[in-house]
Motif scaffolding. Structure first.
Motif, PDB file in Angstrom:
ATOM      1  N   UNK A 180       1.562  12.674   6.821  1.00 43.44           N
ATOM      2  CA  UNK A 180       2.427  13.673   7.428  1.00 43.44           C
ATOM      3  C   UNK A 180       2.019  15.036   6.912  1.00 43.44           C
ATOM      4  N   UNK A 181       1.870  15.942   7.837  1.00 42.82           N
ATOM      5  CA  UNK A 181       1.353  17.265   7.501  1.00 42.82           C
ATOM      6  C   UNK A 181       2.185  17.957   6.408  1.00 42.82           C
ATOM      7  N   UNK A 182       3.495  17.922   6.571  1.00 40.20           N
ATOM      8  CA  UNK A 182       4.344  18.733   5.683  1.00 40.20           C
ATOM      9  C   UNK A 182       4.484  18.110   4.300  1.00 40.20           C
ATOM     10  N   UNK A 183       4.213  16.840   4.234  1.00 42.72           N
ATOM     11  CA  UNK A 183       4.464  16.152   2.974  1.00 42.72           C
ATOM     12  C   UNK A 183       3.398  16.484   1.921  1.00 42.72           C
ATOM     13  N   UNK A 184       3.829  16.972   0.801  1.00 38.06           N
ATOM     14  CA  UNK A 184       2.896  17.306  -0.277  1.00 38.06           C
ATOM     15  C   UNK A 184       3.300  16.560  -1.552  1.00 38.06           C
ATOM     16  N   UNK A 185       2.333  15.996  -2.203  1.00 33.90           N
ATOM     17  CA  UNK A 185       2.595  15.381  -3.509  1.00 33.90           C
ATOM     18  C   UNK A 185       1.768  16.132  -4.527  1.00 33.90           C
ATOM     19  N   UNK A 186       2.411  16.727  -5.502  1.00 30.71           N
ATOM     20  CA  UNK A 186       1.653  17.510  -6.470  1.00 30.71           C
ATOM     21  C   UNK A 186       0.866  16.589  -7.400  1.00 30.71           C
ATOM     22  N   UNK A 187      -0.270  17.093  -7.820  1.00 26.31           N
ATOM     23  CA  UNK A 187      -1.027  16.386  -8.852  1.00 26.31           C
ATOM     24  C   UNK A 187      -2.089  15.440  -8.328  1.00 26.31           C
ATOM     25  N   UNK A 188      -2.138  15.241  -7.007  1.00 31.70           N
ATOM     26  CA  UNK A 188      -3.120  14.292  -6.471  1.00 31.70           C
ATOM     27  C   UNK A 188      -4.543  14.818  -6.696  1.00 31.70           C
ATOM     28  N   UNK A 189      -4.713  16.149  -6.531  1.00 23.88           N
ATOM     29  CA  UNK A 189      -6.057  16.714  -6.734  1.00 23.88           C
ATOM     30  C   UNK A 189      -6.496  16.534  -8.185  1.00 23.88           C
ATOM     31  N   UNK A 190      -5.545  16.639  -9.102  1.00 24.80           N
ATOM     32  CA  UNK A 190      -5.863  16.448 -10.519  1.00 24.80           C
ATOM     33  C   UNK A 190      -6.360  15.024 -10.769  1.00 24.80           C
ATOM     34  N   UNK A 220       0.835  -1.194   0.000  1.00 31.08           N
ATOM     35  CA  UNK A 220       0.000   0.000   0.000  1.00 31.08           C
ATOM     36  C   UNK A 220       0.872   1.247   0.000  1.00 31.08           C
ATOM     37  N   UNK A 221       0.480   2.236  -0.788  1.00 29.71           N
ATOM     38  CA  UNK A 221       1.152   3.523  -0.752  1.00 29.71           C
ATOM     39  C   UNK A 221       0.081   4.595  -0.718  1.00 29.71           C
ATOM     40  N   UNK A 222       0.355   5.685   0.012  1.00 33.90           N
ATOM     41  CA  UNK A 222      -0.614   6.765   0.068  1.00 33.90           C
ATOM     42  C   UNK A 222       0.076   8.073  -0.287  1.00 33.90           C
ATOM     43  N   UNK A 223      -0.555   8.842  -1.174  1.00 27.11           N
ATOM     44  CA  UNK A 223      -0.036  10.157  -1.554  1.00 27.11           C
ATOM     45  C   UNK A 223      -1.079  11.190  -1.162  1.00 27.11           C
ATOM     46  N   UNK A 224      -0.599  12.385  -0.897  1.00 23.62           N
ATOM     47  CA  UNK A 224      -1.535  13.366  -0.336  1.00 23.62           C
ATOM     48  C   UNK A 224      -1.190  14.775  -0.810  1.00 23.62           C
ATOM     49  N   UNK A 225      -2.221  15.555  -1.023  1.00 20.22           N
ATOM     50  CA  UNK A 225      -2.007  16.952  -1.395  1.00 20.22           C
ATOM     51  C   UNK A 225      -3.070  17.788  -0.700  1.00 20.22           C
TER      52      UNK A 225
END
Lengths: 194, 734
Positions: free
Chosen positions: B620-630, B339-344
């Protein structure tokens, strides 16, 4: 004595050849005959299904039904388009691909037909020719030919732009009568005229 | 006696001539003649076809057809004011600088390409920027800087875009729509580039990462191969044209086309290898203290090698643009799903993407076997095969369908149960009840399959509803329906509703047969039935594709998957797909979520063959992955459009789709990509181009009866045989 021995044999050989030739002719002529005959039935079912939501099949066991009428005024050509591009349907008339068989302002319409029966007239089609399509509900759209190309179907698939209201006509290439079953396709694209 | 002599003579003559010479001589000659005639005709045709082909190939030739990377093209000889519809671009501007950066998160890459060009010539030019987009990608940003001027591309509502466009036309500005030169070729016209002026194009697009055979791969087009075709002389341009092409050829050869690549790879799972088969690369981890995707599970920790984001650069810093760049990476082998989770976070809303990777079967054969053993012990299945035998399946389609079916029968496990339903205008099933696998039932099924032939109409509703409901009866076995058809249906909507409304729906796998099946119907049906769609184009593919499908579905890697958030109440959750399908071999699963409040962690529950499965990943709060909302917006649009299929109100769907599309700048059927020129002094906007929308590739149908060749050879033979008989009659009478 010898004369009698040879005569019938030669006779049989010649007759066999004649029979074979006739068989070949009848067998191959059956296909265009069927194509022509079915047109009459399809025309009838088209007129019957005008303005109704019902799908009227041209004959009771048919697995297809007419979806649109194509008219090319310059060539004085009228053709009823059936649903589907499977070999059975194409033997009776040109057919529209399932997912592109609805007249709409934001959808392509794709028709395929045999180069040696219903779509043989595609070779006479020229740039800027106007093609008219009418569906069962009487909705009419005009298209203008603006692109013609020859594509090797083994090298690339047919590229259809999902949102462009183009009319795409497909048939085999070359139109030459003796060459068939090749991988070349003649693809005509016509733009919708608003 | 006197009379007998001539007879005798004749017969001797006859014998010697006809028996020994004529039959031997004439037959080969006839055969030879026919062969020669037919052969000559064929050859004539071929050379004719080639010539015509070649001509037409020349007619459509333009540098645009050969674009292998981002290039700025213009026509030297075309007067500026002339806006010819079929203008050709025969010269490429000098490429000064190219840079591409990739931001890869799981299965999605955000690619930013920046290229600067110089108008070397001494005149004002109108040019076109062309970039060959990879498959499965969509542009969502464009910026062109020409001196002071700026062109910004954005996604707008279709009707609004049209209005802006019309307005610009009326105000006397020249605006034109793009021509379709090639699938997925992004083009944008840029007018009035002054002599010696530099222009910079920045293009952003999202691309799906390929996942095949446990290998992720990404391709970036950077191949400049101007093919010089000496025969490509346009009749209008004549000699001048060919000279221009020569110039273009030498010009691009002189271009120092180097490119700089920088990649940040966040695979989300521990990686076993990162490599590029095309270029030398250097990889090093991005050191950042915010990276802390530590799962609670011990097993997970033990395998974690490089779960942190990696940075990848070319070992030489930059490279010559002469071939496409390919990057491949592989997750470290694992016997359980990963499992992997990305977040934006955007505007106080959290977008998350959960990716579940199936376990690798290649991982340690012993363990693999053990897993197999267990799964075949525990997962017993009820499989219902539904086969279409309508008239449209005639010919090779029905042969393929029957072969697929026979093949599938042989792969069933001893504790599976099965049934076969064949339908055209009516339907019949091979057994009244699902049968266990034994020799008797297999024999009966084979007999049933062999007597099937294609005829009649297509009535799908009743057999499908029977398959969906009967297999829903019964115990805890996995219910699967394999539906083999060409999808020639007209009541799609009704069938979708049937699938949608069936309770306790079995997994529905569709197999499309023939060159042009109704793939839309079958893909959607499989999606609603939480299964997959397989397309078999010709008989040779039957075995390969059916093996793939059957091994895949023989053991779902993970089933009954559901998501939970910690803390439990994080506000409204929008999750796509709303029905989570099972995880199968070779197909990673993506679930996109939007929440009002950021959850502390995301938990995923599922069932393996013999035990439960559970993973938790804290965000994690600080962690941002671009493009997830897209990605989320894309998933939402797909889901909304599916609503149309099941009969939701078209206007409401359109409204919501448009809103999402504009807010997240994601292309949809109701919006289009338009580039608007923003001149610094005048507020007037000039729309430039519409982006090409993705094309779908469809195989070609067979479009020749091929009756003429046998017909004419039949005629030739007939004439010959008649002629021969006449001659014989003459001989006989003489």
């Amino acid at each position: 004595m010898l004369v009698h021995k040879f005569k019938p044999r030669r006779h049989i050989k010649a007759s066999l050849l004649t029979c074979f030739a006739l068989g070949l002719i009848v067998h191959s002529a059956w296909l265009p005959c069927k194509a022509w005959l079915s047109q009459q039935l399809i025309n009838y079912s088209w007129h019957q299904s005008q303005g109704t939501a019902k799908q009227i099949t041209p004959w009771p066991w048919a697995d297809t039904h007419p979806v649109a009428k194509m008219v090319i005024a310059r060539l004085n050509k009228e053709l009823i388009i059936l649903q589907g591009v499977d070999p059975t349907t194409l033997a009776f008339s040109a057919g529209a691909m399932h997912q592109y068989s609805r007249l709409a302002l934001n959808k392509p319409f794709v028709i395929a037909g045999h180069k040696d029966s219903h779509f043989s007239f595609l070779q006479d089609l020229q740039m800027k020719d106007i093609i008219s399509l009418t569906d069962k509900e009487g909705k009419n759209q005009l298209y203008q030919v603006e692109h013609m190309e020859i594509i090797d179907s083994e090298e690339q698939a047919l590229k259809i732009i999902e949102q462009d209201p183009n009319l795409v006509l497909i048939t085999c290439y070359p139109f030459n009568p003796l060459e068939s079953g090749g991988s070349l396709r003649y693809v005509i694209t016509a733009k919708l005229i608003s | 006696m006197i009379k007998a002599t001539p007879k005798e003579k004749q017969s001797i003559y006859y014998q010697s001539y006809h028996q020994y010479k004529k039959p031997r001589r004439k037959w080969p000659i006839v055969v030879l003649c026919i062969t020669v005639i037919v052969g000559a005709l064929f050859n004539l045709n071929k050379s004719y076809a080639q010539r015509v082909n070649f001509d037409s190939a020349q007619r459509h030739a333009s540098l645009l057809n050969d674009v292998g990377t981002g290039q700025l093209l213009f026509n030297e000889h075309l007067p500026l004011n002339q806006t010819e519809k079929h203008s050709t671009y025969n010269k490429s501007a000098l490429l000064m600088n190219s840079r591409a950066s990739f931001d890869i998160n799981g299965l999605i890459a955000k690619v930013t390409v920046e290229q600067s060009f110089l108008n070397q010539s001494d005149q004002l030019i109108n040019a076109i920027y062309a970039f060959p987009l990879p498959d499965n990608s969509a542009v969502n940003q464009l910026k062109v800087q020409i001196g002071e001027r700026k062109i910004i591309g954005k996604i707008m509502e279709k009707s609004q875009a049209k209005k802006v466009f019309q307005k610009a036309l009326k105000s006397g500005k020249k605006a034109s729509l793009v021509e379709q030169h090639r699938p997925n070729l992004f083009t944008n016209k840029i007018a009035n580039i002054a002599a010696k002026e530099q222009i910079t194009v920045t293009l952003t697009y999202y691309q799906h990462i390929d996942f095949k055979n446990d290998m992720f791969s990404l391709r970036f087009p950077m191949n400049i191969t101007p093919r010089y075709q000496p025969n490509r002389v346009n009749s209008q341009q004549g000699l001048e044209g060919s000279m221009a092409e020569q110039l273009a050829f030498s010009g691009s050869k002189n271009n120092k086309q180097n490119i700089q690549l920088s990649i940040s790879l966040n695979a989300g799972v521990p990686l076993a290898a990162i490599k590029s088969p095309s270029h030398d690369i250097q990889t090093f981890p991005i050191l950042s203290n915010s990276v802390k995707s530590t799962p609670n599970d011990e097993e997970y920790n033990s395998t974690s090698a490089i779960a942190r984001p990696m940075s990848i650069k070319l070992s030489k810093g930059q490279t010559v643009m002469n071939k496409d760049f390919i990057l491949q990476w592989q997750a470290s082998p694992s016997a359980t799903p990963q499992l992997a989770v990305f977040k934006e976070e955007i505007n106080q809303e959290t977008y998350a993407l959960a990716m579940i990777l199936p376990p690798q079967l290649s991982f340690t054969p012993d363990q693999d076997e053990r897993v197999n053993q267990q799964s075949s012990d525990d997962f017993s299945r009820h499989i219902t095969f539904v086969i279409d035998t309508s008239g449209s399946m005639q010919g090779s389609s029905i042969i393929q369908a029957k072969q697929s079916l026979l093949f599938a029968l042989n792969t069933l496990n001893p504790h599976d149960k099965f049934n076969i339903i064949a339908f055209n205008s009516s339907y019949q099933s091979s057994f009244s009840q699902p049968q266990p696998i034994n020799q008797q039932s297999i024999e009966a099924a084979k007999h049933f399959i062999n007597q099937l032939h294609a005829n009649g109409g297509t009535r799908m509703y009743e057999p499908l509803s029977k398959a969906l409901t009967t297999s829903a009866l019964g115990e805890a076995a996995i219910k699967q329906v394999i539906f083999i058809t060409d999808g020639a249906v007209s009541n799609e909507l009704e069938l979708f509703k049937l699938i949608h409304q069936t309770h306790n729906l079995p997994r529905l796998f569709t197999v499309g047969i023939g060159s042009a099946p109704n793939s839309y119907f079958m893909r959607k049906a499989a999606q609603f039935g939480r299964g997959t769609f397989t397309h078999i184009g010709n008989v040779n593919q039957v075995q390969k594709k059916m093996t793939e499908l059957l091994t895949q579905i023989s053991q779902p890697a993970l089933r009954n998957i559901n998501l939970q958030f910690q803390p439990l109440h994080v506000g409204t959750i929008e999750q796509y797909p709303s029905k989570i399908p099972d995880l199968y071999q070779g197909e990673p699963l993506l679930i996109a979520i939007k929440t009002k409040m950021m959850p502390a962690s995301i938990q995923v529950f599922g069932e393996l063959a013999n035990q439960g499965w559970h993973r938790e990943i804290s965000l994690v709060k600080e962690q941002q992955h671009t493009g997830i909302s897209t990605i989320w917006a894309k998933a939402k649009i797909t889901d909304l459009l599916d609503g149309l299929v099941t009969g939701k109100d078209a206007d409401t769907v359109k409204k919501t789709v448009l809103k999402t599309s504009l807010q997240h700048q994601v292309i949809s059927p109701y919006s289009s990509f338009i580039a608007v020129e923003q001149a610094p002094e005048t507020p007037h906007s000039l729309p430039m181009e519409e982006q090409l929308t993705a094309k779908t590739a469809t195989p070609f149908p067979k479009t020749a009866l091929g009756w003429q060749a046998p017909f004419f050879s039949g005629l030739v033979l007939l004439i010959f045989s008649l002629f021969w008989q006449c001659k014989r009659a003459q001989n006989a009478s003489a």
